[in-house]
Design a protein around this motif. Structure first.
Motif, PDB file in Angstrom:
ATOM      1  N   HIS A 122      82.340  15.939  37.725  1.00  0.00           N
ATOM      2  CA  HIS A 122      82.192  14.514  38.029  1.00  0.00           C
ATOM      3  C   HIS A 122      81.175  13.872  37.084  1.00  0.00           C
ATOM      4  CE1 HIS A 122      84.658  14.914  41.544  1.00  0.00           C
ATOM      5  NE2 HIS A 122      84.328  13.722  42.022  1.00  0.00           N
ATOM      6  N   ALA A 123      80.098  14.600  36.782  1.00  0.00           N
ATOM      7  CA  ALA A 123      79.098  14.061  35.852  1.00  0.00           C
ATOM      8  C   ALA A 123      79.742  13.753  34.506  1.00  0.00           C
ATOM      9  CB  ALA A 123      77.953  15.058  35.689  1.00  0.00           C
ATOM     10  N   ALA A 124      80.578  14.665  34.026  1.00  0.00           N
ATOM     11  CA  ALA A 124      81.251  14.453  32.743  1.00  0.00           C
ATOM     12  C   ALA A 124      82.215  13.276  32.823  1.00  0.00           C
ATOM     13  CB  ALA A 124      81.994  15.724  32.335  1.00  0.00           C
ATOM     14  N   GLY A 125      82.940  13.166  33.944  1.00  0.00           N
ATOM     15  CA  GLY A 125      83.878  12.069  34.100  1.00  0.00           C
ATOM     16  C   GLY A 125      83.195  10.711  34.144  1.00  0.00           C
ATOM     17  N   PHE A 126      82.089  10.616  34.881  1.00  0.00           N
ATOM     18  CA  PHE A 126      81.349   9.356  34.950  1.00  0.00           C
ATOM     19  C   PHE A 126      80.754   9.018  33.574  1.00  0.00           C
ATOM     20  CE2 PHE A 126      80.342   8.092  39.545  1.00  0.00           C
ATOM     21  CZ  PHE A 126      81.453   8.750  40.065  1.00  0.00           C
ATOM     22  N   ALA A 127      80.247  10.037  32.864  1.00  0.00           N
ATOM     23  CA  ALA A 127      79.662   9.790  31.544  1.00  0.00           C
ATOM     24  C   ALA A 127      80.721   9.289  30.563  1.00  0.00           C
ATOM     25  CB  ALA A 127      79.008  11.059  31.015  1.00  0.00           C
ATOM     26  N   LEU A 128      81.902   9.919  30.579  1.00  0.00           N
ATOM     27  CA  LEU A 128      82.982   9.474  29.700  1.00  0.00           C
ATOM     28  C   LEU A 128      83.384   8.040  30.024  1.00  0.00           C
ATOM     29  CD1 LEU A 128      85.154   9.982  27.571  1.00  0.00           C
ATOM     30  CD2 LEU A 128      86.592  10.979  29.374  1.00  0.00           C
ATOM     31  N   ALA A 129      83.463   7.735  31.309  1.00  0.00           N
ATOM     32  CA  ALA A 129      83.803   6.373  31.700  1.00  0.00           C
ATOM     33  C   ALA A 129      82.775   5.375  31.174  1.00  0.00           C
ATOM     34  CB  ALA A 129      83.907   6.281  33.223  1.00  0.00           C
ATOM     35  N   ARG A 130      81.506   5.724  31.279  1.00  0.00           N
ATOM     36  CA  ARG A 130      80.462   4.801  30.818  1.00  0.00           C
ATOM     37  C   ARG A 130      80.534   4.588  29.307  1.00  0.00           C
ATOM     38  NH1 ARG A 130      77.795   0.381  32.368  1.00  0.00           N
ATOM     39  NH2 ARG A 130      76.382  -0.087  30.642  1.00  0.00           N
ATOM     40  N   LEU A 131      80.874   5.638  28.573  1.00  0.00           N
ATOM     41  CA  LEU A 131      81.005   5.509  27.124  1.00  0.00           C
ATOM     42  C   LEU A 131      82.130   4.545  26.744  1.00  0.00           C
ATOM     43  CD1 LEU A 131      80.498   9.217  25.999  1.00  0.00           C
ATOM     44  CD2 LEU A 131      78.943   7.295  25.542  1.00  0.00           C
ATOM     45  N   LEU A 132      83.157   4.476  27.575  1.00  0.00           N
ATOM     46  CA  LEU A 132      84.311   3.620  27.304  1.00  0.00           C
ATOM     47  C   LEU A 132      84.269   2.323  28.101  1.00  0.00           C
ATOM     48  CD1 LEU A 132      87.117   6.366  27.464  1.00  0.00           C
ATOM     49  CD2 LEU A 132      86.014   5.447  25.414  1.00  0.00           C
ATOM     50  N   TRP A 133      83.169   2.060  28.804  1.00  0.00           N
ATOM     51  CA  TRP A 133      83.095   0.975  29.797  1.00  0.00           C
ATOM     52  C   TRP A 133      83.435  -0.382  29.200  1.00  0.00           C
ATOM     53  CZ3 TRP A 133      83.458   2.474  34.422  1.00  0.00           C
ATOM     54  CH2 TRP A 133      83.055   1.714  35.517  1.00  0.00           C
ATOM     55  N   ARG A 134      84.182  -1.142  29.973  1.00  0.00           N
ATOM     56  CA  ARG A 134      84.550  -2.499  29.615  1.00  0.00           C
ATOM     57  C   ARG A 134      84.342  -3.387  30.831  1.00  0.00           C
ATOM     58  NH1 ARG A 134      84.253  -0.405  25.507  1.00  0.00           N
ATOM     59  NH2 ARG A 134      85.558  -0.529  23.657  1.00  0.00           N
ATOM     60  N   PRO A 135      84.144  -4.665  30.637  1.00  0.00           N
ATOM     61  CA  PRO A 135      83.895  -5.553  31.788  1.00  0.00           C
ATOM     62  C   PRO A 135      85.160  -5.843  32.580  1.00  0.00           C
ATOM     63  CG  PRO A 135      83.979  -6.826  29.751  1.00  0.00           C
ATOM     64  CD  PRO A 135      84.042  -5.377  29.353  1.00  0.00           C
ATOM     65  N   GLY A 136      84.967  -6.384  33.772  1.00  0.00           N
ATOM     66  CA  GLY A 136      86.072  -6.873  34.585  1.00  0.00           C
ATOM     67  C   GLY A 136      87.005  -5.773  35.060  1.00  0.00           C
ATOM     68  N   TRP A 137      88.284  -6.115  35.139  1.00  0.00           N
ATOM     69  CA  TRP A 137      89.278  -5.185  35.671  1.00  0.00           C
ATOM     70  C   TRP A 137      89.428  -3.938  34.827  1.00  0.00           C
ATOM     71  CZ3 TRP A 137      93.230  -3.866  32.470  1.00  0.00           C
ATOM     72  CH2 TRP A 137      93.535  -4.736  31.416  1.00  0.00           C
ATOM     73  N   ARG A 138      89.104  -4.037  33.522  1.00  0.00           N
ATOM     74  CA  ARG A 138      89.305  -2.901  32.625  1.00  0.00           C
ATOM     75  C   ARG A 138      88.473  -1.692  33.034  1.00  0.00           C
ATOM     76  NH1 ARG A 138      89.775  -7.448  29.528  1.00  0.00           N
ATOM     77  NH2 ARG A 138      91.531  -7.534  28.052  1.00  0.00           N
ATOM     78  N   ARG A 139      87.304  -1.947  33.628  1.00  0.00           N
ATOM     79  CA  ARG A 139      86.447  -0.816  33.965  1.00  0.00           C
ATOM     80  C   ARG A 139      87.047   0.038  35.082  1.00  0.00           C
ATOM     81  NH1 ARG A 139      84.423  -4.941  37.220  1.00  0.00           N
ATOM     82  NH2 ARG A 139      82.857  -4.461  38.831  1.00  0.00           N
ATOM     83  N   VAL A 140      87.919  -0.529  35.905  1.00  0.00           N
ATOM     84  CA  VAL A 140      88.582   0.262  36.937  1.00  0.00           C
ATOM     85  C   VAL A 140      89.498   1.301  36.297  1.00  0.00           C
ATOM     86  CG1 VAL A 140      90.246   0.177  38.827  1.00  0.00           C
ATOM     87  CG2 VAL A 140      88.426  -1.528  38.688  1.00  0.00           C
ATOM     88  N   LEU A 141      90.256   0.893  35.286  1.00  0.00           N
ATOM     89  CA  LEU A 141      91.141   1.833  34.599  1.00  0.00           C
ATOM     90  C   LEU A 141      90.353   2.842  33.766  1.00  0.00           C
ATOM     91  CD1 LEU A 141      94.105  -0.465  33.478  1.00  0.00           C
ATOM     92  CD2 LEU A 141      93.800   0.847  35.586  1.00  0.00           C
ATOM     93  N   VAL A 142      89.226   2.396  33.218  1.00  0.00           N
ATOM     94  CA  VAL A 142      88.359   3.335  32.500  1.00  0.00           C
ATOM     95  C   VAL A 142      87.809   4.382  33.458  1.00  0.00           C
ATOM     96  CG1 VAL A 142      86.159   3.563  31.278  1.00  0.00           C
ATOM     97  CG2 VAL A 142      87.758   1.760  30.635  1.00  0.00           C
ATOM     98  N   PHE A 143      87.393   3.939  34.636  1.00  0.00           N
ATOM     99  CA  PHE A 143      86.891   4.878  35.649  1.00  0.00           C
ATOM    100  C   PHE A 143      87.978   5.869  36.054  1.00  0.00           C
ATOM    101  CE2 PHE A 143      86.336   5.714  40.296  1.00  0.00           C
ATOM    102  CZ  PHE A 143      85.216   6.534  40.200  1.00  0.00           C
ATOM    103  N   ALA A 144      89.201   5.375  36.267  1.00  0.00           N
ATOM    104  CA  ALA A 144      90.306   6.264  36.638  1.00  0.00           C
ATOM    105  C   ALA A 144      90.590   7.267  35.534  1.00  0.00           C
ATOM    106  CB  ALA A 144      91.555   5.445  36.952  1.00  0.00           C
ATOM    107  N   THR A 145      90.459   6.835  34.290  1.00  0.00           N
ATOM    108  CA  THR A 145      90.695   7.741  33.163  1.00  0.00           C
ATOM    109  C   THR A 145      89.616   8.812  33.094  1.00  0.00           C
ATOM    110  OG1 THR A 145      91.786   5.995  31.891  1.00  0.00           O
ATOM    111  CG2 THR A 145      90.937   7.885  30.663  1.00  0.00           C
ATOM    112  N   GLY A 146      88.352   8.401  33.154  1.00  0.00           N
ATOM    113  CA  GLY A 146      87.257   9.371  33.034  1.00  0.00           C
ATOM    114  C   GLY A 146      87.239  10.371  34.163  1.00  0.00           C
ATOM    115  N   LEU A 147      87.283   9.884  35.413  1.00  0.00           N
ATOM    116  CA  LEU A 147      87.235  10.796  36.556  1.00  0.00           C
ATOM    117  C   LEU A 147      88.532  11.596  36.656  1.00  0.00           C
ATOM    118  CD1 LEU A 147      85.724  11.889  38.967  1.00  0.00           C
ATOM    119  CD2 LEU A 147      86.572   9.965  40.334  1.00  0.00           C
ATOM    120  N   GLY A 148      89.663  10.974  36.319  1.00  0.00           N
ATOM    121  CA  GLY A 148      90.930  11.697  36.360  1.00  0.00           C
ATOM    122  C   GLY A 148      90.953  12.858  35.383  1.00  0.00           C
TER     123      GLY A 148
END
Length: 531
Positions: A122-148
């Motif tokens: 989970h730590a790796a998934g959250f970190a990857l998501a943060r590296l790719l983070w985008r504002p608004g709705w995009r961050r939901v898909l980034v979160f799904a990608t990183g944690l997935g």
């Protein structure tokens, strides 16, 4: 709606700006609450509360550089994962109390250590998501990608441990889980994270709310697909195969004692031959009898009297499929022996017709990583088999006397989608397990639910015999046709369901889930979007 949005925005701000112990407590608490989505609770909507919290925590993972922000996100990701796995896997400690004098001291290390290790994913998934983070709705898909991606890695790296992958929150519901026949539980994991994280946008401006509608539409589409598929697909049966599946409920500390060999054998024979009604008279009416994993406190293949007793009990043309330990002397003349956790097919003449040796062994349970070093320090596997079990060298499809063919899955092999797959397609899956290690805890419920999803993925029925677990017969759509309650001694009687045509998941070798993170990232990084 404005009041709801205002309340959500205020709470999101509180989570985003939380620091120190409060931030750690929020991350851990949200993760622990997420475990309620898994059996035996199966409160899957809870993820719509906890995943938005995870998104807001990553929003607040700030730092002077992108790398520092990612490390900050990794910290809250670890705590979220640690809470999730601690609340969902605490029951593993029960196994260390079966032989408490030897293993009891390891209980706190197992109960806290395994969740801590899994929390690193989970730590790796959250970190990857943060590296790719985008504002608004995009961050939901980034979160799904990183944690997935982190969840998929958890299921494959270091022998893999995909237990309680988030896709099971959907797959545990037959009407929501039918799309596993297309994308598997790994694809449902991406879908579950994206759908249930979508409410995070309620704290944003109006343009982001289109994603929330898309998420609701996706959930409705999954439900509609499943409902229609189930409604149009009644269970078909093989009238030539009548199964009797045992759930003997023999305590683990009894089942493993060689001095109890006659007691154990008598219990199996008596329960199998128990008449439930005029149409279910035990051995006389069963063409397939199934006993659980490692059923005997002795080597069945080297005990002719036991084989003869089984053969004499079976009806003509019937077969017993049972778990058993297999042993053989090494050919090097050392006098040492190797042992396997195996499945035997025993015919009505008492002969062993076919054998399968378990491939996917449980670390620390059936073998010790770094075996020589750890055994020198006095460690041993929970099975107390010196040297541990050896691993089988191939997946197998075994045949019954009547020609029906099945793929054996021993214990937690059934939680791995790839173990149920293969070029050679059987008529059904057969899972034998011994969950008596874990007593009346969430563990056996979770195990049974995850094994059931293999039937949806492959379009194959499953026969499941569990000592101390949940025994059942499941059709090719994941519908449980008959089962024995956890903790109760009994049998499950039913005709064998028929398989259906290979699913999309089976024909594509379970690879379609790889398209989902790619699609998410394409949407995220597209220059123009109307979402």
């Amino acid at each position: 709606m404005s009041r709801v949005s205002g309340a959500v925005s205020a709470f999101a701000a509180w989570v985003t700006l939380a620091e120190g112990r409060r931030r750690a407590a929020v991350a851990f608490g949200a993760g622990a609450l997420s475990a309620l989505a898994m059996p035996p609770f199966s409160i899957w909507p809870v993820l719509a509360l906890t995943f938005p919290v995870a998104v807001w925590l990553i929003d607040g993972a700030s730092g002077r550089t992108r790398l520092r922000s990612a490390l900050h996100a990794a910290g809250v990701g670890f705590l979220f994962g640690f809470g999730y796995f601690l609340a969902g896997l605490w029951w593993i400690g029960s196994a260390f109390l079966v032989d408490a004098d030897v293993f009891g001291w390891l209980l706190p290390f197992a109960v806290a250590g395994l969740p801590a290790l899994l929390g690193l994913f989970h730590a790796a998934g959250f970190a990857l998501a943060r590296l790719l983070w985008r504002p608004g709705w995009r961050r939901v898909l980034v979160f799904a990608t990183g944690l997935g991606l982190a969840e998929i890695a958890r299921g494959h790296l270091f022998t893999g441990f995909p237990w309680n992958s988030y896709g099971y929150a959907l797959a545990d519901q037959a009407w929501l889980g039918q799309f596993a026949s297309v994308i598997g539980v790994e694809g449902l994991t991406y879908a579950a994270i994206a759908i249930f994280a979508a409410p995070a946008v309620l704290a944003d401006g109006r343009p982001s709310r289109a994603l929330l509608g898309t998420a609701f539409a996706a959930l409705a589409a999954l439900a509609a697909f499943g409902g229609v598929r189930l409604a149009l697909s009644p269970t078909a049966f093989d009238d030539k195969v009548v199964a009797r599946v045992l759930q003997p409920e023999i305590p683990q500390d009894v089942k493993s004692q060689e001095s109890a060999r006659d007691t154990v054998m008598d219990a199996y024979i008596a329960l199998t031959d128990e008449a439930r009604d005029p149409q279910r008279r035990g051995f006389a009416d069963a063409s397939l009898v199934v006993w659980p994993e490692s059923a005997f406190p002795f080597l069945l293949a080297q005990t002719p009297a036991a084989l003869a007793r089984i053969g004499a009990s079976l009806a003509p043309g019937a077969a017993l499929v049972t778990g058993a330990v297999r042993g053989a002397r090494r050919p090097d003349g050392s006098g040492e022996a190797d042992f396997w956790n195996s499945v035997y097919v025993v015919g009505d003449d008492g002969s062993i017709r076919a054998t399968y040796d378990k491939i996917h062994l449980v670390p620390f349970g059936e073998y010790l990583p770094f075996q020589s070093a750890l055994e020198a320090l006095g460690f041993e596997a929970l099975t107390r088999q010196r040297g541990g079990f050896s691993s089988g060298d191939r997946r197998a499809v075994l045949s019954l006397p009547g020609g029906r063919r099945f793929r054996p899955l021993i214990c937690y092999e059934a939680i791995f989608p790839e173990e149920a797959a293969g070029e050679e397609r059987p008529d059904f899956l057969l899972n034998v397990t011994n969950d008596a290690w874990f007593g009346r805890t969430p563990g056996p419920y979770q195990h049974a639910a995850q094994a059931r999803v293999r039937t949806i993925e492959q379009g194959l029925p499953m026969v499941r015999s569990a000592n101390g677990g949940v025994s059942s017969i499941v059709d090719s759509y994941g519908r449980v046709l008959a089962s024995a309650p956890l903790g109760e001694r009994g049998v499950v009687d039913a005709r064998l369901p028929l398989p259906i045509e290979p699913t999309v998941f089976a024909t594509t070798h379970g690879l379609l889930h790889l398209l989902m993170p790619a699609a998410f990232l394409c949407l995220v990084f597209a220059r123009k979007s109307r979402v």
